[in-house]
Motif scaffolding. Structure first.
Motif, PDB file in Angstrom:
ATOM      1  N   GLY A   1     -76.384  86.166 -21.217  1.00 17.89           N
ATOM      2  CA  GLY A   1     -77.295  86.665 -21.723  1.00 17.89           C
ATOM      3  C   GLY A   1     -78.601  87.051 -21.074  1.00 17.89           C
ATOM      4  N   GLU A   2     -79.734  87.355 -21.883  1.00 16.69           N
ATOM      5  CA  GLU A   2     -80.768  87.615 -21.188  1.00 16.69           C
ATOM      6  C   GLU A   2     -81.623  86.179 -21.436  1.00 16.69           C
ATOM      7  OE1 GLU A   2     -81.814  89.911 -18.993  1.00 16.69           O
ATOM      8  OE2 GLU A   2     -79.953  90.505 -19.119  1.00 16.69           O
ATOM      9  N   PRO A   3     -82.415  85.559 -20.385  1.00 19.82           N
ATOM     10  CA  PRO A   3     -83.217  84.664 -20.535  1.00 19.82           C
ATOM     11  C   PRO A   3     -84.483  84.881 -21.658  1.00 19.82           C
ATOM     12  CG  PRO A   3     -83.050  84.838 -18.371  1.00 19.82           C
ATOM     13  CD  PRO A   3     -82.251  86.083 -18.958  1.00 19.82           C
ATOM     14  N   LYS A   4     -84.667  84.123 -22.483  1.00 20.85           N
ATOM     15  CA  LYS A   4     -85.682  84.216 -23.518  1.00 20.85           C
ATOM     16  C   LYS A   4     -87.119  84.017 -22.882  1.00 20.85           C
ATOM     17  CE  LYS A   4     -87.274  85.242 -27.722  1.00 20.85           C
ATOM     18  NZ  LYS A   4     -87.172  86.635 -28.173  1.00 20.85           N
TER      19      LYS A   4
ATOM     20  N   PRO B   1     -87.428  92.347 -31.420  1.00 18.58           N
ATOM     21  CA  PRO B   1     -88.124  91.701 -30.124  1.00 18.58           C
ATOM     22  C   PRO B   1     -87.514  92.447 -29.036  1.00 18.58           C
ATOM     23  CG  PRO B   1     -87.429  89.882 -31.799  1.00 18.58           C
ATOM     24  CD  PRO B   1     -86.904  91.175 -32.403  1.00 18.58           C
ATOM     25  N   ALA B   2     -88.331  92.792 -28.202  1.00 19.62           N
ATOM     26  CA  ALA B   2     -87.944  93.529 -26.907  1.00 19.62           C
ATOM     27  C   ALA B   2     -86.868  92.619 -26.247  1.00 19.62           C
ATOM     28  CB  ALA B   2     -89.316  93.836 -26.142  1.00 19.62           C
ATOM     29  N   ILE B   3     -86.996  91.298 -26.312  1.00 22.73           N
ATOM     30  CA  ILE B   3     -85.945  90.477 -25.384  1.00 22.73           C
ATOM     31  C   ILE B   3     -85.186  89.629 -26.293  1.00 22.73           C
ATOM     32  CG2 ILE B   3     -86.006  88.446 -24.063  1.00 22.73           C
ATOM     33  CD1 ILE B   3     -88.817  89.380 -22.747  1.00 22.73           C
TER      34      ILE B   3
ATOM     35  N   TYR C   1     -93.170  75.402 -27.580  1.00 20.97           N
ATOM     36  CA  TYR C   1     -92.866  76.922 -26.942  1.00 20.97           C
ATOM     37  C   TYR C   1     -92.604  76.785 -25.625  1.00 20.97           C
ATOM     38  CZ  TYR C   1     -95.090  78.371 -31.417  1.00 20.97           C
ATOM     39  OH  TYR C   1     -95.460  78.481 -32.885  1.00 20.97           O
ATOM     40  N   TYR C   2     -91.280  76.997 -25.281  1.00 17.74           N
ATOM     41  CA  TYR C   2     -90.852  77.124 -23.911  1.00 17.74           C
ATOM     42  C   TYR C   2     -91.464  78.360 -23.215  1.00 17.74           C
ATOM     43  CZ  TYR C   2     -87.901  73.207 -25.510  1.00 17.74           C
ATOM     44  OH  TYR C   2     -87.392  72.129 -26.366  1.00 17.74           O
ATOM     45  N   ASP C   3     -91.685  78.216 -22.080  1.00 19.57           N
ATOM     46  CA  ASP C   3     -92.029  79.693 -21.148  1.00 19.57           C
ATOM     47  C   ASP C   3     -90.721  80.157 -20.963  1.00 19.57           C
ATOM     48  OD1 ASP C   3     -94.608  78.916 -20.988  1.00 19.57           O
ATOM     49  OD2 ASP C   3     -94.455  78.125 -18.893  1.00 19.57           O
ATOM     50  N   ILE C   4     -89.844  79.616 -20.541  1.00 17.83           N
ATOM     51  CA  ILE C   4     -88.452  80.505 -20.179  1.00 17.83           C
ATOM     52  C   ILE C   4     -87.271  79.648 -20.549  1.00 17.83           C
ATOM     53  CG2 ILE C   4     -87.063  81.595 -18.494  1.00 17.83           C
ATOM     54  CD1 ILE C   4     -89.413  82.006 -16.898  1.00 17.83           C
ATOM     55  N   ARG C   5     -86.277  79.816 -21.550  1.00 17.22           N
ATOM     56  CA  ARG C   5     -85.218  78.991 -21.725  1.00 17.22           C
ATOM     57  C   ARG C   5     -83.898  80.020 -21.912  1.00 17.22           C
ATOM     58  NH1 ARG C   5     -84.782  74.873 -26.983  1.00 17.22           N
ATOM     59  NH2 ARG C   5     -82.483  74.368 -26.505  1.00 17.22           N
ATOM     60  N   PHE C   6     -82.721  79.207 -21.148  1.00 15.39           N
ATOM     61  CA  PHE C   6     -81.437  79.871 -21.315  1.00 15.39           C
ATOM     62  C   PHE C   6     -80.347  78.829 -21.247  1.00 15.39           C
ATOM     63  CE2 PHE C   6     -83.267  79.547 -17.147  1.00 15.39           C
ATOM     64  CZ  PHE C   6     -82.259  79.278 -16.368  1.00 15.39           C
ATOM     65  N   TYR C   7     -79.221  79.639 -21.099  1.00 22.01           N
ATOM     66  CA  TYR C   7     -78.278  78.459 -20.828  1.00 22.01           C
ATOM     67  C   TYR C   7     -77.149  79.262 -19.989  1.00 22.01           C
ATOM     68  CZ  TYR C   7     -75.493  81.197 -24.515  1.00 22.01           C
ATOM     69  OH  TYR C   7     -75.098  82.081 -25.452  1.00 22.01           O
ATOM     70  N   VAL C   8     -76.525  78.321 -19.314  1.00 20.04           N
ATOM     71  CA  VAL C   8     -75.561  78.806 -18.276  1.00 20.04           C
ATOM     72  C   VAL C   8     -74.129  78.106 -18.546  1.00 20.04           C
ATOM     73  CG1 VAL C   8     -77.144  79.034 -16.412  1.00 20.04           C
ATOM     74  CG2 VAL C   8     -75.981  76.975 -16.885  1.00 20.04           C
ATOM     75  N   ILE C   9     -73.123  78.877 -18.223  1.00 15.52           N
ATOM     76  CA  ILE C   9     -71.662  78.194 -18.345  1.00 15.52           C
ATOM     77  C   ILE C   9     -70.982  78.198 -16.963  1.00 15.52           C
ATOM     78  CG2 ILE C   9     -69.519  78.813 -19.238  1.00 15.52           C
ATOM     79  CD1 ILE C   9     -71.376  78.599 -21.583  1.00 15.52           C
ATOM     80  N   LEU C  10     -70.821  77.051 -16.670  1.00 17.61           N
ATOM     81  CA  LEU C  10     -70.230  76.804 -15.258  1.00 17.61           C
ATOM     82  C   LEU C  10     -68.792  77.299 -15.107  1.00 17.61           C
ATOM     83  CD1 LEU C  10     -71.556  73.031 -14.438  1.00 17.61           C
ATOM     84  CD2 LEU C  10     -72.352  75.176 -13.372  1.00 17.61           C
ATOM     85  N   PRO C  11     -68.396  77.867 -14.002  1.00 13.59           N
ATOM     86  CA  PRO C  11     -66.969  78.123 -14.183  1.00 13.59           C
ATOM     87  C   PRO C  11     -65.963  77.199 -13.777  1.00 13.59           C
ATOM     88  CG  PRO C  11     -68.018  78.643 -11.989  1.00 13.59           C
ATOM     89  CD  PRO C  11     -69.125  78.318 -12.872  1.00 13.59           C
TER      90      PRO C  11
ATOM     91  N   ALA D   1     -96.207  86.852 -15.012  1.00  9.16           N
ATOM     92  CA  ALA D   1     -95.805  85.709 -14.163  1.00  9.16           C
ATOM     93  C   ALA D   1     -94.397  85.207 -14.571  1.00  9.16           C
ATOM     94  CB  ALA D   1     -96.726  84.717 -13.973  1.00  9.16           C
ATOM     95  N   LYS D   2     -94.426  84.811 -15.945  1.00 13.67           N
ATOM     96  CA  LYS D   2     -93.102  84.436 -16.748  1.00 13.67           C
ATOM     97  C   LYS D   2     -91.826  85.400 -16.576  1.00 13.67           C
ATOM     98  CE  LYS D   2     -96.057  81.311 -19.317  1.00 13.67           C
ATOM     99  NZ  LYS D   2     -96.593  81.219 -20.741  1.00 13.67           N
ATOM    100  N   LYS D   3     -92.382  86.544 -16.867  1.00 12.29           N
ATOM    101  CA  LYS D   3     -91.070  87.631 -16.730  1.00 12.29           C
ATOM    102  C   LYS D   3     -90.723  87.652 -15.396  1.00 12.29           C
ATOM    103  CE  LYS D   3     -92.717  90.382 -20.393  1.00 12.29           C
ATOM    104  NZ  LYS D   3     -93.360  91.919 -20.941  1.00 12.29           N
ATOM    105  N   ILE D   4     -91.428  87.432 -14.195  1.00 13.65           N
ATOM    106  CA  ILE D   4     -90.984  87.532 -12.923  1.00 13.65           C
ATOM    107  C   ILE D   4     -89.939  86.353 -12.701  1.00 13.65           C
ATOM    108  CG2 ILE D   4     -91.446  87.040 -10.604  1.00 13.65           C
ATOM    109  CD1 ILE D   4     -94.268  88.655 -10.949  1.00 13.65           C
ATOM    110  N   LEU D   5     -90.379  85.172 -13.138  1.00 12.82           N
ATOM    111  CA  LEU D   5     -89.770  84.037 -12.983  1.00 12.82           C
ATOM    112  C   LEU D   5     -88.171  84.075 -13.859  1.00 12.82           C
ATOM    113  CD1 LEU D   5     -92.040  80.999 -13.306  1.00 12.82           C
ATOM    114  CD2 LEU D   5     -90.817  81.733 -11.392  1.00 12.82           C
ATOM    115  N   ALA D   6     -88.401  84.903 -15.133  1.00 13.65           N
ATOM    116  CA  ALA D   6     -87.058  84.891 -15.685  1.00 13.65           C
ATOM    117  C   ALA D   6     -86.007  85.818 -15.460  1.00 13.65           C
ATOM    118  CB  ALA D   6     -87.465  85.674 -17.125  1.00 13.65           C
TER     119      ALA D   6
END
Length: 375
Positions: free
Chosen positions: A62-65, A80-82, A98-108, A27-32
């Motif tokens: 990158g890829e969401p963790k 690690p696979a991810i 422990y976060y389910d999904i964590r990532f960062y974004v760069i606004l253009p 389920a978390k991979k789907i959300l990621a």
């Protein structure tokens, strides 16, 4: 010590536990999936409201963790696979999150603003505490963990904004199919409002899922479709393409299939457990009815025995009284007969005076003979 502890955890992990963990992981991979994350950000973060889904996808670095809880420990020599941002913030005083999904974004744009984003999938809406309090803590830890990475010393103006977005399932009916956003805002109590203040650093969003047929909002409709237990993966992918113009990647399709298979397994286990629970409850109810019936029968038998004993005692008393009366009557008759014979009253007259049922002829003759012998 660590290996001993881990071996105990593995030994005590049931098949059902493993499948629940794997279901959550899929389920978390789907959300990621970046397209799914882009949809979520488009409708929840105001910074992305005017951007297209493809533009938002391009902002994800990158890829969401994704947090993964392995059933068996991975060998140390296997990477690690991810890859991507670490999903845990460790602090010796504050513990580990422990976060389910964590990532960062760069606004253009010229400044290329960076933001940290966390997405949580929450099945238990009432875990014994307020989820909003937990989300504030998660967001605060994403802020405090930036020291040493995004800024050093007292360069607090370098803090990057964070979003903690919570996808909630199994929510009460009154909050189903709703989206709530919480932000830091300036409230001028006295004086003039100050502009360009660096305070908009935390955004918290709660997405409450519900029945797909009652959600008219695009994001709610898409997410309800993703996690629906009524549709198979093929139908989900078809509707995602037709309704939401989302072409599922091979990985996303595999995760949907795996989650469906595990969901079917868990449903069947739940159905069997419910059947067994009902059977056990029926058996317990039957045993209780039998116990109550036995107790009532025993009570009635006891009451009947007591009543029978009373009747028997009453009858015995009556018989005893009757026998005593008969004995007294016979003794009185014997005494009267003896006196009459002593007065030379003839046997025939005495016989007429004393009923035969009290003294028989034999008994009366015996009294007569004894008196005559004495005289």
């Amino acid at each position: 010590m660590a290996n001993e502890y881990l071996s105990k955890v593995i030994q005590n992990t049931t098949e059902e536990d493993i499948n629940k963990i794997q279901y959550d992981s899929h389920a978390k991979k789907i959300l990621a999936d970046k397209t799914i994350l882009a949809w979520i950000m488009h409708y929840t973060a105001r910074e992305f409201a005017e951007m297209t889904i493809d533009e938002i996808r391009a902002c994800i670095e990158g890829e969401p963790k994704v947090q993964q809880v392995p059933v068996d420990p991975a060998p140390k020599d296997i990477p690690p696979a991810i890859t991507g941002m670490n999903t845990e913030d460790s602090d010796p005083w504050e513990g580990t999150i422990y976060y389910d999904i964590r990532f960062y974004v760069i606004l253009p744009g010229q400044n290329r603003v960076k933001m940290h984003i966390n997405v949580e999938a929450q099945k238990d809406y009432d875990p014994g505490y307020t989820l909003l309090s937990r989300s504030v803590y998660y967001a605060a830890r994403m802020i405090s963990s930036q020291k040493g990475t995004e800024f050093t010393g007292s360069e607090y103006d370098a803090i990057k904004k964070v979003y903690s977005i919570w996808l909630c399932m199994n929510v009460p009916t009154n909050v189903q199919n709703s989206i709530m956003r919480y932000e830091m805002k300036q409230e001028c109590l006295i004086g003039e409002k100050m502009a360009d203040q660096h305070f908009d650093l935390i955004g918290i969003v709660f997405i409450h899922l519900g029945k797909p047929e009652t959600s008219g909002h695009p994001l709610l409709g898409m997410l309800n479709l993703l996690f629906s237990d009524r549709l198979n993966p093929t139908e989900k992918k078809k509707q995602l393409a037709i309704k939401y113009h989302i072409e599922t990647s091979e990985n996303l399709g595999e995760e949907l299939s795996e989650m469906q298979n595990l969901g079917d397994w868990m449903y069947e286990k739940m159905r069997i457990k419910a059947y067994n629970d009902v059977a056990r409850e029926n058996e317990e109810a039957m045993q209780e009815v039998l116990r109550e019936a036995t107790q009532k029968a025993a009570q009635k038998a006891k009451e009947a025995a007591e009543e029978a004993a009373k009747e028997a005692a009453k009858e015995a008393a009556q018989q005893a009284a009757q026998q005593a009366a008969q004995k007294a009557e016979r003794e009185a008759a014997e005494k009267s007969a003896r006196k009459l014979f002593q007065k030379d009253v003839s046997y025939e007259i005495v016989r007429e005076c004393i009923p035969g049922e009290v003294l028989s002829d034999e008994e009366l003759h015996a009294i007569y003979d004894s008196v005559m012998c004495m005289s």
